[in-house]
Motif scaffolding. Sequence first.
Motif, PDB file in Angstrom:
ATOM      1  N   ASN A  71       0.814  -1.216   0.000  1.00  0.00           N
ATOM      2  CA  ASN A  71       0.000   0.000   0.000  1.00  0.00           C
ATOM      3  C   ASN A  71       0.848   1.268   0.000  1.00  0.00           C
ATOM      4  OD1 ASN A  71      -2.958  -0.965   0.414  1.00  0.00           O
ATOM      5  ND2 ASN A  71      -1.735  -2.204   1.812  1.00  0.00           N
ATOM      6  N   ASP A  72       2.137   1.092  -0.240  1.00  0.00           N
ATOM      7  CA  ASP A  72       3.054   2.232  -0.395  1.00  0.00           C
ATOM      8  C   ASP A  72       2.930   3.207   0.771  1.00  0.00           C
ATOM      9  OD1 ASP A  72       5.070   3.634  -1.689  1.00  0.00           O
ATOM     10  OD2 ASP A  72       3.660   4.896  -2.808  1.00  0.00           O
ATOM     11  N   VAL A  73       2.923   2.651   1.987  1.00  0.00           N
ATOM     12  CA  VAL A  73       2.841   3.498   3.172  1.00  0.00           C
ATOM     13  C   VAL A  73       4.194   4.154   3.407  1.00  0.00           C
ATOM     14  CG1 VAL A  73       2.440   3.535   5.656  1.00  0.00           C
ATOM     15  CG2 VAL A  73       1.069   2.048   4.189  1.00  0.00           C
ATOM     16  N   LYS A  74       4.188   5.477   3.551  1.00  0.00           N
ATOM     17  CA  LYS A  74       5.412   6.217   3.813  1.00  0.00           C
ATOM     18  C   LYS A  74       5.147   7.180   4.945  1.00  0.00           C
ATOM     19  CE  LYS A  74       9.702   7.342   2.827  1.00  0.00           C
ATOM     20  NZ  LYS A  74      10.810   6.386   2.999  1.00  0.00           N
ATOM     21  N   VAL A  75       5.762   6.937   6.106  1.00  0.00           N
ATOM     22  CA  VAL A  75       5.509   7.767   7.276  1.00  0.00           C
ATOM     23  C   VAL A  75       6.375   9.009   7.267  1.00  0.00           C
ATOM     24  CG1 VAL A  75       5.554   7.833   9.793  1.00  0.00           C
ATOM     25  CG2 VAL A  75       4.774   5.780   8.618  1.00  0.00           C
ATOM     26  N   ASN A  76       7.641   8.857   6.972  1.00  0.00           N
ATOM     27  CA  ASN A  76       8.552   9.992   6.919  1.00  0.00           C
ATOM     28  C   ASN A  76       9.749   9.614   6.058  1.00  0.00           C
ATOM     29  OD1 ASN A  76      10.778   8.871   8.747  1.00  0.00           O
ATOM     30  ND2 ASN A  76       8.964   8.720  10.072  1.00  0.00           N
ATOM     31  N   GLU A  77      10.586  10.582   5.754  1.00  0.00           N
ATOM     32  CA  GLU A  77      11.688  10.339   4.826  1.00  0.00           C
ATOM     33  C   GLU A  77      12.868   9.615   5.458  1.00  0.00           C
ATOM     34  OE1 GLU A  77      14.183  13.871   3.783  1.00  0.00           O
ATOM     35  OE2 GLU A  77      12.620  14.973   4.876  1.00  0.00           O
ATOM     36  N   ASP A 166      27.449  17.847   8.850  1.00  0.00           N
ATOM     37  CA  ASP A 166      26.478  17.068   8.089  1.00  0.00           C
ATOM     38  C   ASP A 166      25.850  16.052   9.038  1.00  0.00           C
ATOM     39  OD1 ASP A 166      27.051  18.345   5.629  1.00  0.00           O
ATOM     40  OD2 ASP A 166      28.813  17.067   5.367  1.00  0.00           O
ATOM     41  N   VAL A 167      24.535  16.140   9.212  1.00  0.00           N
ATOM     42  CA  VAL A 167      23.822  15.288  10.158  1.00  0.00           C
ATOM     43  C   VAL A 167      22.974  14.282   9.383  1.00  0.00           C
ATOM     44  CG1 VAL A 167      22.197  15.242  12.088  1.00  0.00           C
ATOM     45  CG2 VAL A 167      23.748  17.191  11.817  1.00  0.00           C
ATOM     46  N   TYR A 168      22.994  13.028   9.840  1.00  0.00           N
ATOM     47  CA  TYR A 168      22.267  11.956   9.153  1.00  0.00           C
ATOM     48  C   TYR A 168      21.385  11.201  10.142  1.00  0.00           C
ATOM     49  CZ  TYR A 168      25.878  12.778   5.638  1.00  0.00           C
ATOM     50  OH  TYR A 168      26.724  13.364   4.718  1.00  0.00           O
ATOM     51  N   ILE A 169      20.178  10.869   9.698  1.00  0.00           N
ATOM     52  CA  ILE A 169      19.284   9.991  10.454  1.00  0.00           C
ATOM     53  C   ILE A 169      19.039   8.750   9.611  1.00  0.00           C
ATOM     54  CG2 ILE A 169      16.987   9.699  11.455  1.00  0.00           C
ATOM     55  CD1 ILE A 169      16.897  12.672  11.964  1.00  0.00           C
ATOM     56  N   ASN A 170      19.445   7.620  10.133  1.00  0.00           N
ATOM     57  CA  ASN A 170      19.321   6.347   9.398  1.00  0.00           C
ATOM     58  C   ASN A 170      19.934   6.442   8.009  1.00  0.00           C
ATOM     59  OD1 ASN A 170      17.885   5.304  11.610  1.00  0.00           O
ATOM     60  ND2 ASN A 170      15.920   5.948  10.759  1.00  0.00           N
ATOM     61  N   GLY A 171      21.028   7.193   7.920  1.00  0.00           N
ATOM     62  CA  GLY A 171      21.749   7.322   6.643  1.00  0.00           C
ATOM     63  C   GLY A 171      21.209   8.391   5.718  1.00  0.00           C
ATOM     64  N   VAL A 172      20.113   9.050   6.094  1.00  0.00           N
ATOM     65  CA  VAL A 172      19.520  10.102   5.259  1.00  0.00           C
ATOM     66  C   VAL A 172      19.909  11.458   5.840  1.00  0.00           C
ATOM     67  CG1 VAL A 172      17.383  11.107   4.381  1.00  0.00           C
ATOM     68  CG2 VAL A 172      17.583   8.618   4.669  1.00  0.00           C
ATOM     69  N   GLN A 173      20.474  12.330   5.026  1.00  0.00           N
ATOM     70  CA  GLN A 173      20.944  13.620   5.520  1.00  0.00           C
ATOM     71  C   GLN A 173      19.769  14.517   5.915  1.00  0.00           C
ATOM     72  OE1 GLN A 173      23.805  15.549   3.025  1.00  0.00           O
ATOM     73  NE2 GLN A 173      24.232  17.175   4.499  1.00  0.00           N
ATOM     74  N   VAL A 174      19.925  15.173   7.057  1.00  0.00           N
ATOM     75  CA  VAL A 174      18.908  16.105   7.555  1.00  0.00           C
ATOM     76  C   VAL A 174      19.131  17.459   6.882  1.00  0.00           C
ATOM     77  CG1 VAL A 174      17.910  17.201   9.591  1.00  0.00           C
ATOM     78  CG2 VAL A 174      18.890  14.897   9.761  1.00  0.00           C
ATOM     79  N   THR A 175      18.116  17.958   6.210  1.00  0.00           N
ATOM     80  CA  THR A 175      18.256  19.212   5.460  1.00  0.00           C
ATOM     81  C   THR A 175      17.907  20.414   6.335  1.00  0.00           C
ATOM     82  OG1 THR A 175      15.955  19.143   4.679  1.00  0.00           O
ATOM     83  CG2 THR A 175      17.621  18.005   3.347  1.00  0.00           C
ATOM     84  N   ASP A 176      18.167  21.590   5.792  1.00  0.00           N
ATOM     85  CA  ASP A 176      17.904  22.821   6.537  1.00  0.00           C
ATOM     86  C   ASP A 176      16.424  23.069   6.789  1.00  0.00           C
ATOM     87  OD1 ASP A 176      20.584  23.304   6.656  1.00  0.00           O
ATOM     88  OD2 ASP A 176      20.626  24.817   5.060  1.00  0.00           O
ATOM     89  N   THR A 177      15.555  22.346   6.099  1.00  0.00           N
ATOM     90  CA  THR A 177      14.118  22.542   6.316  1.00  0.00           C
ATOM     91  C   THR A 177      13.707  22.149   7.736  1.00  0.00           C
ATOM     92  OG1 THR A 177      13.648  20.340   5.418  1.00  0.00           O
ATOM     93  CG2 THR A 177      13.545  22.198   3.883  1.00  0.00           C
ATOM     94  N   TYR A 204      18.017  21.188  15.090  1.00  0.00           N
ATOM     95  CA  TYR A 204      17.065  20.581  14.149  1.00  0.00           C
ATOM     96  C   TYR A 204      15.945  19.908  14.933  1.00  0.00           C
ATOM     97  CZ  TYR A 204      21.090  20.937  10.968  1.00  0.00           C
ATOM     98  OH  TYR A 204      22.157  21.379  10.229  1.00  0.00           O
ATOM     99  N   ASP A 205      14.729  19.954  14.384  1.00  0.00           N
ATOM    100  CA  ASP A 205      13.591  19.242  14.966  1.00  0.00           C
ATOM    101  C   ASP A 205      12.880  18.502  13.831  1.00  0.00           C
ATOM    102  OD1 ASP A 205      11.338  18.294  16.201  1.00  0.00           O
ATOM    103  OD2 ASP A 205      10.869  20.160  17.247  1.00  0.00           O
ATOM    104  N   VAL A 206      12.981  17.180  13.838  1.00  0.00           N
ATOM    105  CA  VAL A 206      12.371  16.390  12.760  1.00  0.00           C
ATOM    106  C   VAL A 206      11.066  15.732  13.210  1.00  0.00           C
ATOM    107  CG1 VAL A 206      14.611  15.955  11.699  1.00  0.00           C
ATOM    108  CG2 VAL A 206      13.680  14.300  13.323  1.00  0.00           C
ATOM    109  N   GLY A 207      10.575  16.131  14.391  1.00  0.00           N
ATOM    110  CA  GLY A 207       9.326  15.549  14.872  1.00  0.00           C
ATOM    111  C   GLY A 207       9.548  14.156  15.441  1.00  0.00           C
ATOM    112  N   GLN A 208       8.484  13.366  15.459  1.00  0.00           N
ATOM    113  CA  GLN A 208       8.564  12.020  16.020  1.00  0.00           C
ATOM    114  C   GLN A 208       8.850  10.987  14.942  1.00  0.00           C
ATOM    115  OE1 GLN A 208       4.740  11.750  17.964  1.00  0.00           O
ATOM    116  NE2 GLN A 208       5.703  11.979  19.955  1.00  0.00           N
ATOM    117  N   LEU A 209       9.712  10.063  15.281  1.00  0.00           N
ATOM    118  CA  LEU A 209       9.977   8.925  14.417  1.00  0.00           C
ATOM    119  C   LEU A 209       9.400   7.675  15.071  1.00  0.00           C
ATOM    120  CD1 LEU A 209      13.660   9.652  13.328  1.00  0.00           C
ATOM    121  CD2 LEU A 209      11.540  10.310  12.196  1.00  0.00           C
TER     122      LEU A 209
END
Length: 254
Positions: A71-77, A166-177, A204-209
């Motif tokens: 079902n192509d569920v995508k919670v966050n990047e 350069d900050v990474y979460i699970n290998g994905v770089q955290v952007t300035d957004t 940085y605040d990426v919300g809840q994972l």
Amino acid sequence: MPRNNKRKKKLSNFKKFLCIYCGILLLAGVITLIMLHSLLKDYEEGMPSGTMDKIVNQFTPDGIGKLLSDNDVKVNEFETNDTIAAYFTDRLNDGTVSYKKKAGEYSEKTPVYVVYAGDTPIAKVELESAGKNAHKFNKWTLGTISFGDFTKNLAEVKITAPTGADVYINGVQVTDTYKTESEVKFAPCLHVSDYVTVPTNDVYDVGQLIAKPDITAKLNGKDLTVDYDKKTGYTIYYPSDDELYKSMDQGYIQ
């Protein structure tokens, strides 16, 4: 013609009539049963709970991953379906899966349910119409699955990191957004701020994972140390004091 022959002929005709009549009744009964079965089938298909039964049957340790990918569920990047499936697999092993209508959101046009693992709510499922069946009942299918509302026990993922890192979460770089503060002065150097250019941090605040993240960072190609505190979140440290002073000697001192 003898009277007995006439009587036999009448009985024979009556038997034929009875056979034909019974055959018609039987055929009518079969047709009625088929139509009734079709009606009941379409009626059950039009019941949102029937679709939810099928969906909830996939909330198993072996089925949750396929449910998410199909079902192509995508919670966050920052989290893949495999990460989310692994997190919920642990919870699905803890209790029986059930569901209830979500108060305040459920309607006949938009059925919304909460899925439980034991007594713990783990997901919200919204169904959507997939058209009408032969008897004009709605055909329901999975619309959306969301998990964020039911991970309130997880802390917000806030990260304090050296400016320029350069900050990474699970290998994905955290952007300035996701940046909420920029160039916050580095506290240990505030007392010498009149004499040197003080290193700064970004927040940085990426919300809840859904699951506990793997956070890493680099500054000028060097791996940095990451620490976690429930109150302050994740802190990424500058290199050791010796390296910091050395870097300051090489360019921070005015």
